[in-house]
Design an enzyme around this catalytic site. Structure first.
Site, PDB file in Angstrom:
ATOM      1  N   GLU A 148       0.815  -1.212   0.000  1.00 45.58           N
ATOM      2  CA  GLU A 148       0.000   0.000   0.000  1.00 45.58           C
ATOM      3  C   GLU A 148       0.853   1.268   0.000  1.00 45.58           C
ATOM      4  O   GLU A 148       0.577   2.239   0.702  1.00 45.58           O
ATOM      5  CB  GLU A 148      -0.959  -0.010   1.198  1.00 45.58           C
TER       6      GLU A 148
ATOM      7  N   ARG B 160       5.061  -8.714   7.931  1.00 44.59           N
ATOM      8  CA  ARG B 160       3.681  -8.909   7.471  1.00 44.59           C
ATOM      9  C   ARG B 160       3.627  -9.384   6.014  1.00 44.59           C
ATOM     10  O   ARG B 160       4.358  -8.886   5.158  1.00 44.59           O
ATOM     11  CB  ARG B 160       2.865  -7.625   7.607  1.00 44.59           C
TER      12      ARG B 160
ATOM     13  N   ASP C 100      -8.596  -9.085   3.280  1.00 45.57           N
ATOM     14  CA  ASP C 100      -8.366  -8.000   4.236  1.00 45.57           C
ATOM     15  C   ASP C 100      -9.442  -7.943   5.305  1.00 45.57           C
ATOM     16  O   ASP C 100     -10.275  -7.039   5.285  1.00 45.57           O
ATOM     17  CB  ASP C 100      -8.294  -6.656   3.495  1.00 45.57           C
TER      18      ASP C 100
ATOM     19  N   GLU D  88     -13.114  -2.759  11.735  1.00 49.16           N
ATOM     20  CA  GLU D  88     -12.981  -1.936  10.533  1.00 49.16           C
ATOM     21  C   GLU D  88     -14.067  -2.244   9.514  1.00 49.16           C
ATOM     22  O   GLU D  88     -14.602  -1.342   8.865  1.00 49.16           O
ATOM     23  CB  GLU D  88     -11.603  -2.159   9.913  1.00 49.16           C
TER      24      GLU D  88
ATOM     25  N   TRP E 137      -9.541  -1.804  -5.303  1.00 50.65           N
ATOM     26  CA  TRP E 137     -10.158  -1.064  -4.214  1.00 50.65           C
ATOM     27  C   TRP E 137     -11.643  -0.800  -4.489  1.00 50.65           C
ATOM     28  O   TRP E 137     -12.317  -0.168  -3.680  1.00 50.65           O
ATOM     29  CB  TRP E 137      -9.427   0.259  -3.970  1.00 50.65           C
TER      30      TRP E 137
END
Length: 708
Positions: free
Chosen positions: A267, A300, A340, A368, A541
């Site tokens: 990202e 990660r 995600d 989230e 996205w």
């Protein structure tokens, strides 16, 4: 008589007074005066002794640090609790940390009314490192945080120390959490400056007596941005020296510092690939700097690049070629699912596939993608769904839990991480019922074999039973404690347990059922926006990248005729996912592009099933309101009103989700909403114009929601 009267007054006060949630599940009264002895006093055992003296209402307790036979093959923080007919209770462990966990366990049993009778307990953690990840920034904002500002007041540290820091450490220790990452994975290089390291030291000093190690997220470009070097290339000698010097500086201040968490080449963040290097080059360079101090690197695996095909495949594709090449103090941190933190995903195929590299699960405690701190969503069932999933990597029974806890693959490091939901709100988590997720993470990190129901029942009893009521339960050696839960506890536990256990599935049903995912509004991930199409934005996205709705059907084809993501799963699971007739229906749209008229196991068409499922989620949200309202006389007024207000928002949002998604997908299915389904109350055109003001959403009225 006087003592009984005081206990009754405490009991009445406990039920009658309002509570603000600040005490979490640690609500035992501090009116005990137990006799506690310790054979090897230390700052950690001193806390254990203090907790018992204040809260334990039974016979004398001895705390003994010793290496006896039960501990020879177990982690150092294992412990035993035994009741001896003539000598009271003993808590034994090889370490003070184990003694502390044993003390909290004994107190938990007392508060649950289970401390009577014979005690012969041996407890050992499944994961060595049980760590919270704070996504907290240095300006006290919290990425994906919904409970106020960051706990860490960096401007005041190290001179001013908030009492909340110790309360935080105590809460974590009480459920077995032994590590914390203080800052956001999207890290500022400044966290490694001398000024901030002094602040980190102040927190580490507070946490240490509670057995909690501090870790930091780092920015890979720190040698250049903070150190002034011309590069941050991991193969550059000056860069390697900079990291070694920085590690030496940190460990001089904080001798028990845990290590680094790294988000790199993800990202837009910098990483070794910026210099033509690999994840192995980057991770090993930092691992070498930490190795002399016994520090570790949590690297990660959350990586994905635009235009590289199915996003769900990319972490596997990028990390599998490096299996076995990482240093032995590197562990790969893998999100529970391959995309995600969606409300439902299959487990990441990296679990079990990397046979020669330690891998740790990362779950998200903060909501989230599950309604922020407005929706109740008890997440233990979600995490159990991942941990109990069979990878088949070592045959039947090769669950994600057994793959990652060292049972099936010998790992020098075993760990599990939870992205925390903690902030400065008085109740810590923004929603009183969201405290259950912090509690559940700690309990599952210690013992992933616990059931979601067991954990829920524990948390409810500890959080909503009067803290004084346990004073009236006799704790008698050599007799089984037959005290029955009082009517308040049994009513609250029964009703609230059902609500919690159904809550996560309800959220899935009214948001993204049957394997749909990533239908969220642009940027904030709160409301529905399946039609979202931002010019110039990355395709992965956008919701349409995932739902792929058209006149023929809906869903992402990840079979061998599509992206072939099913091939990343071990046989027979890959074949099961690949075949629409054997793919679990709760993931069918994750793996298949399904015709609208496809017949589901219920006999309904896919379209009708989608409608019924969305509607079922709304009805469950409404039932949560009714359940909570029925408990009003059992819950203190402040917490009752706080949760009641949140449940109204949740029901309103559930209707919004159902209407938005069904009306939008109906444009492709061209089929009517079945009879018996609650018809949409909103207009799709108005919803498409609406832009949610997250800051004002809680106070918005129904008529305000869909005004541009």
């Amino acid at each position: 008589m006087k003592k009984l009267l005081s206990l009754l007054l405490l009991l009445i006060a406990g039920y009658a007074s309002a509570e603000d949630g600040s005490r979490l599940w640690l609500r035992a009264t501090a009116d005990a005066s137990a006799t506690v002895t310790c054979n090897k006093p230390s700052p950690v055992t001193d806390i254990a002794a203090k907790e018992l003296r204040m809260h334990w209402r039974g016979e004398p307790v001895s705390l003994n640090i010793q290496r006896t036979k039960p501990f020879s093959q177990l982690p150092a923080d294992s412990y035993t609790i035994r009741r001896h007919p003539k000598n009271g209770i003993s808590i034994e462990s090889p370490t003070g940390q184990g003694i502390l966990y044993g003390a909290y366990h004994l107190l938990r049993l007392q508060e649950l009314g289970q401390a009577g009778g014979e005690l012969q307990i041996l407890e050992s953690p499944r994961y060595n490192i049980r760590i919270l990840n704070h996504w907290d920034n240095l300006d006290r904002t919290v990425e994906r945080g919904y409970a106020g500002q960051s706990l860490w007041n960096w401007d005041e540290l190290p001179a001013v120390v908030s009492p909340r820091y110790e309360a935080y450490a105590r809460a974590n220790a009480s459920i077995g959490i032994n590590a914390t990452v203080l800052n956001n994975v999207n890290a500022s290089p400044q966290i490694l400056s001398a000024t901030y390291l002094e602040k980190v030291k102040a927190l580490a000093d507070i946490f240490r007596p509670y057995g909690i190690k501090v870790y930091l997220s780092i920015n890979f470009s720190s040698p250049a941005e903070l150190g002034g070097l011309p590069t941050s290339d991991p193969l550059d000698k000056a860069v390697q020296r900079w990291w070694k010097d920085k590690a030496n500086e940190i460990y001089k201040l904080i001798p028990d510092f845990g290590g680094f968490l790294v988000k790199a080449n993800s990202e837009g963040l910098p990483g070794p690939q910026d210099f033509g290097r690999t994840h192995v080059d980057g991770a090993n360079m930092i691992a070498d700097a930490l190795k002399p101090h016994k520090g570790i690197v949590m690297w990660r695996a959350f990586v994905y690049n635009p235009g590289d095909g199915d996003r769900a495949k990319q972490a596997y594709q990028e990390f599998m070629p490096f299996d076995g090449q990482f240093r032995d103090n590197v562990i790969i941190q893998v999100k529970n699912g391959p995309v995600d933190f969606q409300p439902r995903e299959p487990f990441s195929p990296l679990f079990g596939a990397m046979k020669n590299t330690p891998v740790m699960p990362e779950v998200q405690i903060t909501q989230e993608y599950l309604g922020f701190a407005n929706h109740v969503a008890y997440l233990a069932p979600m995490w159990k769904e991942c941990l109990d999933s069979d990878t088949y990597q070592q045959g039947f029974g090769s669950t994600v839990a057994k793959i990652t806890d060292g049972t099936l693959y010998p790992q020098k490091i075993t760990a599990i991480a939870g992205v925390t939901n903690i902030g400065t709100d008085t109740n810590w988590c923004g929603h009183h019922l969201a405290q259950a997720n912090w509690y559940a993470f700690g309990r599952l990190a210690w013992n992933h074999e616990l059931t979601s129901e067991e954990i829920a029942n524990e948390w409810i009893a500890l959080t909503f039973e009067s803290p004084a009521s346990t004073s009236l339960n006799s704790i008698t050696p050599n007799k089984q404690n037959t005290a029955q839960p009082n009517s308040q506890l049994s009513t609250v536990n029964s009703q609230l347990s059902t609500l919690l256990l159904e809550s996560r599935e309800a959220v899935v049903e009214y948001m993204m059922p049957l394997g749909l995912h990533h239908l969220f509004a642009w940027g904030h991930h709160y409301g529905p926006e399946p039609w979202c199409d931002i010019p110039g934005a990355r395709p992965d996205w956008m919701p349409s990248y995932y739902h792929k709705a058209d006149l023929d059907g809906i869903g992402f084809n990840r079979t061998h005729t599509g992206s072939n993501a099913t091939a990343q799963y071990h046989t027979p699971l890959g074949e099961q996912y690949n075949d629409i007739s054997t793919c679990p229906e709760n993931l069918i749209l994750w793996f298949h592009h399904v015709p609208w008229d496809h017949q589901m196991k219920s006999g309904r068409t896919l379209w009708d099933e989608l409608c019924y499922t969305y509607d079922r989620g709304v009805q469950k949200a409404r039932s949560f309101q009714k359940t909570w309202d029925s408990l009003e006389k059992y819950i203190d007024p402040q917490r009752f009103r706080d949760v009641q207000r949140k449940l109204k928002i949740q029901t309103r949002d559930a209707i919004w989700w159902k209407d938005a998604c069904l009306l939008y997908f109906q444009e492709f299915s061209r089929r009517p909403i079945p009879d018996g389904i609650e018809r949409p109350v909103h207009d799709l055109g108005r919803m498409k114009q609406y832009r949610l003001d997250i800051g004002n959403h809680e106070n918005a009225q129904e008529e305000d929601l869909f005004v541009k």
